[in-house]
Design a protein around this motif. Sequence first.
Motif, PDB file in Angstrom:
ATOM      1  N   SER A   1     -45.493 -69.885 -39.393  1.00  0.00           N
ATOM      2  CA  SER A   1     -46.013 -69.931 -40.927  1.00  0.00           C
ATOM      3  C   SER A   1     -45.934 -68.852 -41.741  1.00  0.00           C
ATOM      4  CB  SER A   1     -46.793 -70.320 -41.502  1.00  0.00           C
ATOM      5  OG  SER A   1     -47.847 -69.807 -43.155  1.00  0.00           O
ATOM      6  N   ASP A   2     -45.422 -67.769 -42.852  1.00  0.00           N
ATOM      7  CA  ASP A   2     -45.261 -66.844 -42.946  1.00  0.00           C
ATOM      8  C   ASP A   2     -46.852 -66.253 -44.016  1.00  0.00           C
ATOM      9  OD1 ASP A   2     -42.030 -66.452 -44.709  1.00  0.00           O
ATOM     10  OD2 ASP A   2     -42.660 -66.100 -42.814  1.00  0.00           O
ATOM     11  N   ALA A   3     -47.952 -67.450 -43.707  1.00  0.00           N
ATOM     12  CA  ALA A   3     -48.900 -67.170 -44.322  1.00  0.00           C
ATOM     13  C   ALA A   3     -49.349 -66.321 -43.815  1.00  0.00           C
ATOM     14  CB  ALA A   3     -49.904 -68.558 -44.277  1.00  0.00           C
ATOM     15  N   THR A   4     -50.045 -64.965 -44.187  1.00  0.00           N
ATOM     16  CA  THR A   4     -51.069 -64.124 -43.350  1.00  0.00           C
ATOM     17  C   THR A   4     -52.758 -64.488 -43.167  1.00  0.00           C
ATOM     18  OG1 THR A   4     -50.570 -62.516 -45.295  1.00  0.00           O
ATOM     19  CG2 THR A   4     -49.539 -62.473 -44.017  1.00  0.00           C
ATOM     20  N   ALA A   5     -53.534 -63.987 -42.522  1.00  0.00           N
ATOM     21  CA  ALA A   5     -54.625 -63.710 -43.045  1.00  0.00           C
ATOM     22  C   ALA A   5     -56.013 -63.412 -44.529  1.00  0.00           C
ATOM     23  CB  ALA A   5     -55.257 -62.978 -42.004  1.00  0.00           C
ATOM     24  N   LEU A   6     -56.686 -63.951 -44.256  1.00  0.00           N
ATOM     25  CA  LEU A   6     -57.687 -64.423 -45.494  1.00  0.00           C
ATOM     26  C   LEU A   6     -57.937 -63.267 -45.229  1.00  0.00           C
ATOM     27  CD1 LEU A   6     -57.351 -67.823 -47.353  1.00  0.00           C
ATOM     28  CD2 LEU A   6     -55.446 -66.375 -47.523  1.00  0.00           C
ATOM     29  N   GLU A   7     -58.552 -62.751 -47.129  1.00  0.00           N
ATOM     30  CA  GLU A   7     -59.395 -61.830 -46.506  1.00  0.00           C
ATOM     31  C   GLU A   7     -60.797 -62.216 -46.149  1.00  0.00           C
ATOM     32  OE1 GLU A   7     -59.626 -58.429 -49.849  1.00  0.00           O
ATOM     33  OE2 GLU A   7     -58.856 -56.974 -48.427  1.00  0.00           O
TER      34      GLU A   7
ATOM     35  N   ALA B   1     -52.174 -72.512 -44.801  1.00  0.00           N
ATOM     36  CA  ALA B   1     -53.369 -71.867 -44.426  1.00  0.00           C
ATOM     37  C   ALA B   1     -54.666 -71.846 -44.262  1.00  0.00           C
ATOM     38  CB  ALA B   1     -52.900 -70.693 -43.354  1.00  0.00           C
ATOM     39  N   ALA B   2     -55.625 -72.364 -45.780  1.00  0.00           N
ATOM     40  CA  ALA B   2     -56.369 -71.582 -45.774  1.00  0.00           C
ATOM     41  C   ALA B   2     -57.115 -73.426 -45.401  1.00  0.00           C
ATOM     42  CB  ALA B   2     -56.803 -71.834 -47.283  1.00  0.00           C
ATOM     43  N   ALA B   3     -56.403 -74.179 -46.314  1.00  0.00           N
ATOM     44  CA  ALA B   3     -56.810 -76.120 -45.768  1.00  0.00           C
ATOM     45  C   ALA B   3     -56.409 -76.307 -44.240  1.00  0.00           C
ATOM     46  CB  ALA B   3     -55.266 -76.209 -46.820  1.00  0.00           C
ATOM     47  N   GLY B   4     -55.937 -75.554 -43.785  1.00  0.00           N
ATOM     48  CA  GLY B   4     -55.626 -76.085 -42.147  1.00  0.00           C
ATOM     49  C   GLY B   4     -54.500 -76.442 -41.709  1.00  0.00           C
TER      50      GLY B   4
ATOM     51  N   GLY C   1     -58.619 -73.366 -53.104  1.00  0.00           N
ATOM     52  CA  GLY C   1     -57.616 -72.702 -52.841  1.00  0.00           C
ATOM     53  C   GLY C   1     -57.340 -71.462 -52.537  1.00  0.00           C
ATOM     54  N   VAL C   2     -56.145 -70.344 -52.543  1.00  0.00           N
ATOM     55  CA  VAL C   2     -56.417 -68.519 -52.479  1.00  0.00           C
ATOM     56  C   VAL C   2     -56.106 -68.542 -53.583  1.00  0.00           C
ATOM     57  CG1 VAL C   2     -56.122 -69.280 -50.450  1.00  0.00           C
ATOM     58  CG2 VAL C   2     -54.277 -69.168 -52.082  1.00  0.00           C
ATOM     59  N   VAL C   3     -56.370 -67.315 -54.447  1.00  0.00           N
ATOM     60  CA  VAL C   3     -56.566 -66.704 -54.906  1.00  0.00           C
ATOM     61  C   VAL C   3     -56.123 -64.920 -54.311  1.00  0.00           C
ATOM     62  CG1 VAL C   3     -58.557 -65.365 -55.233  1.00  0.00           C
ATOM     63  CG2 VAL C   3     -57.332 -65.457 -57.429  1.00  0.00           C
ATOM     64  N   GLY C   4     -55.058 -64.398 -55.260  1.00  0.00           N
ATOM     65  CA  GLY C   4     -54.702 -62.967 -54.291  1.00  0.00           C
ATOM     66  C   GLY C   4     -54.406 -62.071 -56.118  1.00  0.00           C
ATOM     67  N   GLU C   5     -54.056 -61.355 -55.182  1.00  0.00           N
ATOM     68  CA  GLU C   5     -54.541 -59.841 -56.830  1.00  0.00           C
ATOM     69  C   GLU C   5     -52.709 -58.282 -56.238  1.00  0.00           C
ATOM     70  OE1 GLU C   5     -58.081 -58.635 -56.933  1.00  0.00           O
ATOM     71  OE2 GLU C   5     -59.085 -60.133 -58.113  1.00  0.00           O
TER      72      GLU C   5
ATOM     73  N   ALA D   1     -49.988 -54.479 -44.339  1.00  0.00           N
ATOM     74  CA  ALA D   1     -49.757 -52.682 -44.952  1.00  0.00           C
ATOM     75  C   ALA D   1     -48.791 -51.776 -44.299  1.00  0.00           C
ATOM     76  CB  ALA D   1     -51.584 -52.564 -44.414  1.00  0.00           C
ATOM     77  N   GLY D   2     -48.592 -52.504 -43.283  1.00  0.00           N
ATOM     78  CA  GLY D   2     -47.484 -51.217 -43.097  1.00  0.00           C
ATOM     79  C   GLY D   2     -46.312 -51.347 -43.852  1.00  0.00           C
ATOM     80  N   SER D   3     -45.660 -52.658 -44.447  1.00  0.00           N
ATOM     81  CA  SER D   3     -44.530 -52.854 -44.833  1.00  0.00           C
ATOM     82  C   SER D   3     -43.873 -51.921 -46.111  1.00  0.00           C
ATOM     83  CB  SER D   3     -44.338 -53.791 -45.487  1.00  0.00           C
ATOM     84  OG  SER D   3     -42.490 -54.381 -46.173  1.00  0.00           O
ATOM     85  N   ALA D   4     -43.183 -51.003 -46.325  1.00  0.00           N
ATOM     86  CA  ALA D   4     -42.502 -50.246 -47.235  1.00  0.00           C
ATOM     87  C   ALA D   4     -42.534 -51.261 -48.648  1.00  0.00           C
ATOM     88  CB  ALA D   4     -41.897 -49.642 -46.959  1.00  0.00           C
ATOM     89  N   LEU D   5     -41.883 -52.716 -48.584  1.00  0.00           N
ATOM     90  CA  LEU D   5     -41.506 -53.699 -49.486  1.00  0.00           C
ATOM     91  C   LEU D   5     -43.212 -54.471 -49.908  1.00  0.00           C
ATOM     92  CD1 LEU D   5     -39.058 -55.552 -47.072  1.00  0.00           C
ATOM     93  CD2 LEU D   5     -38.675 -52.956 -49.069  1.00  0.00           C
ATOM     94  N   ALA D   6     -44.423 -54.614 -49.877  1.00  0.00           N
ATOM     95  CA  ALA D   6     -44.922 -55.002 -49.883  1.00  0.00           C
ATOM     96  C   ALA D   6     -45.690 -54.293 -50.808  1.00  0.00           C
ATOM     97  CB  ALA D   6     -45.854 -55.590 -48.296  1.00  0.00           C
ATOM     98  N   PRO D   7     -46.390 -54.533 -52.045  1.00  0.00           N
ATOM     99  CA  PRO D   7     -46.900 -54.581 -53.462  1.00  0.00           C
ATOM    100  C   PRO D   7     -48.322 -53.355 -52.685  1.00  0.00           C
ATOM    101  CG  PRO D   7     -46.009 -56.708 -53.921  1.00  0.00           C
ATOM    102  CD  PRO D   7     -45.637 -56.403 -52.082  1.00  0.00           C
ATOM    103  N   PRO D   8     -49.194 -54.031 -51.184  1.00  0.00           N
ATOM    104  CA  PRO D   8     -48.968 -56.026 -51.039  1.00  0.00           C
ATOM    105  C   PRO D   8     -50.271 -56.710 -51.890  1.00  0.00           C
ATOM    106  CG  PRO D   8     -50.556 -53.816 -50.316  1.00  0.00           C
ATOM    107  CD  PRO D   8     -50.366 -53.031 -51.077  1.00  0.00           C
ATOM    108  N   LEU D   9     -49.530 -57.675 -52.179  1.00  0.00           N
ATOM    109  CA  LEU D   9     -50.289 -58.802 -51.897  1.00  0.00           C
ATOM    110  C   LEU D   9     -51.959 -58.830 -51.415  1.00  0.00           C
ATOM    111  CD1 LEU D   9     -50.812 -61.609 -54.098  1.00  0.00           C
ATOM    112  CD2 LEU D   9     -49.515 -62.641 -52.071  1.00  0.00           C
ATOM    113  N   VAL D  10     -52.795 -58.803 -52.480  1.00  0.00           N
ATOM    114  CA  VAL D  10     -54.115 -59.143 -50.763  1.00  0.00           C
ATOM    115  C   VAL D  10     -54.094 -60.423 -51.660  1.00  0.00           C
ATOM    116  CG1 VAL D  10     -56.881 -58.393 -50.969  1.00  0.00           C
ATOM    117  CG2 VAL D  10     -55.243 -56.717 -51.102  1.00  0.00           C
ATOM    118  N   VAL D  11     -54.735 -61.421 -50.609  1.00  0.00           N
ATOM    119  CA  VAL D  11     -55.040 -63.060 -50.536  1.00  0.00           C
ATOM    120  C   VAL D  11     -56.447 -63.325 -50.067  1.00  0.00           C
ATOM    121  CG1 VAL D  11     -54.911 -65.755 -50.359  1.00  0.00           C
ATOM    122  CG2 VAL D  11     -52.535 -63.577 -50.536  1.00  0.00           C
ATOM    123  N   ARG D  12     -57.626 -64.080 -50.799  1.00  0.00           N
ATOM    124  CA  ARG D  12     -59.192 -63.964 -50.302  1.00  0.00           C
ATOM    125  C   ARG D  12     -58.645 -65.913 -50.823  1.00  0.00           C
ATOM    126  NH1 ARG D  12     -59.513 -62.005 -54.655  1.00  0.00           N
ATOM    127  NH2 ARG D  12     -61.258 -62.903 -56.755  1.00  0.00           N
ATOM    128  N   ARG D  13     -59.545 -66.791 -49.879  1.00  0.00           N
ATOM    129  CA  ARG D  13     -59.923 -67.826 -50.121  1.00  0.00           C
ATOM    130  C   ARG D  13     -61.046 -68.227 -51.048  1.00  0.00           C
ATOM    131  NH1 ARG D  13     -59.828 -71.720 -45.708  1.00  0.00           N
ATOM    132  NH2 ARG D  13     -59.654 -70.387 -44.008  1.00  0.00           N
TER     133      ARG D  13
END
Length: 242
Positions: A234-240, A143-146, A107-111, A91-103
């Motif tokens: 890991s670069d993986a960030t927290a999931l919504e 990350a979502a799979a542990g 697997g996971v899905v992002g938008e 959320a604080g990055s000027a480069l990020a779209p940002p991608l929102v990811v959830r379980r």
Amino acid sequence: MTNDDTGTPNGGATIPDAEPLAAAADLGRALRELIEVSVTTTVPAAEVRAAAELVRQVTERLAVARRPASQLPALDDLTTGRRVFNPVTGAGSALAPPLVVRREGDGVVGEATLGVAYEGPPSFVHGGMSALLMDQLLGSAAAAAGLWGMTAHLELDYRGPLPLETKLVFHARVAENTGRKSVITGTIALAEAPDRSLVEARGVFVMPRTEKLEAYFGAITDASGRHSPPRRPSDATALEQD
């Protein structure tokens, strides 16, 4: 983990002060707006130069206190996946779209919706952005799979171009895991046609051995300067939350 980069608690996450976090997110949002306008504006050159000078003044104002690259931001918490300045989801990055990811399911899905700042071929997303986004999403699936690790191999097949200013949907899941090594697959499609993949990805993520972890992250400190190598690099960030 947290539900996103806002620091909402779940599972005992360390929560930063609300105001610095909100301020970082506000600045990130303003900078993303500035970047998008900077590549689409048609104002006269004199106006562009005046704007550049204003931006330099703001840069000088923010640069009076900075952290080194080896020091984690005070707003981050690697144990929960909160990465406020991640260049894809932060959320604080000027480069990020940002991608929102959830379980979702196994697997996971992002938008995300990408503006003209991410353009490659005229009116379409730069192919390198697809690689950046998929690397992030595959890591989030791990990350979502542990599971966790670092990207050892990433390959993409481009089935069709991704249009700008159009909602995209991303899917990823773990296809194989053999201890230190995980194989993860993913796709990118239009949100209005989620079953027609425009980009397909396959990544291999490997957990570095102990000596490699020390070599890579032994100098990392937390915001107070205390030695704090990440336990899950890991670069993986927290999931919504769903």
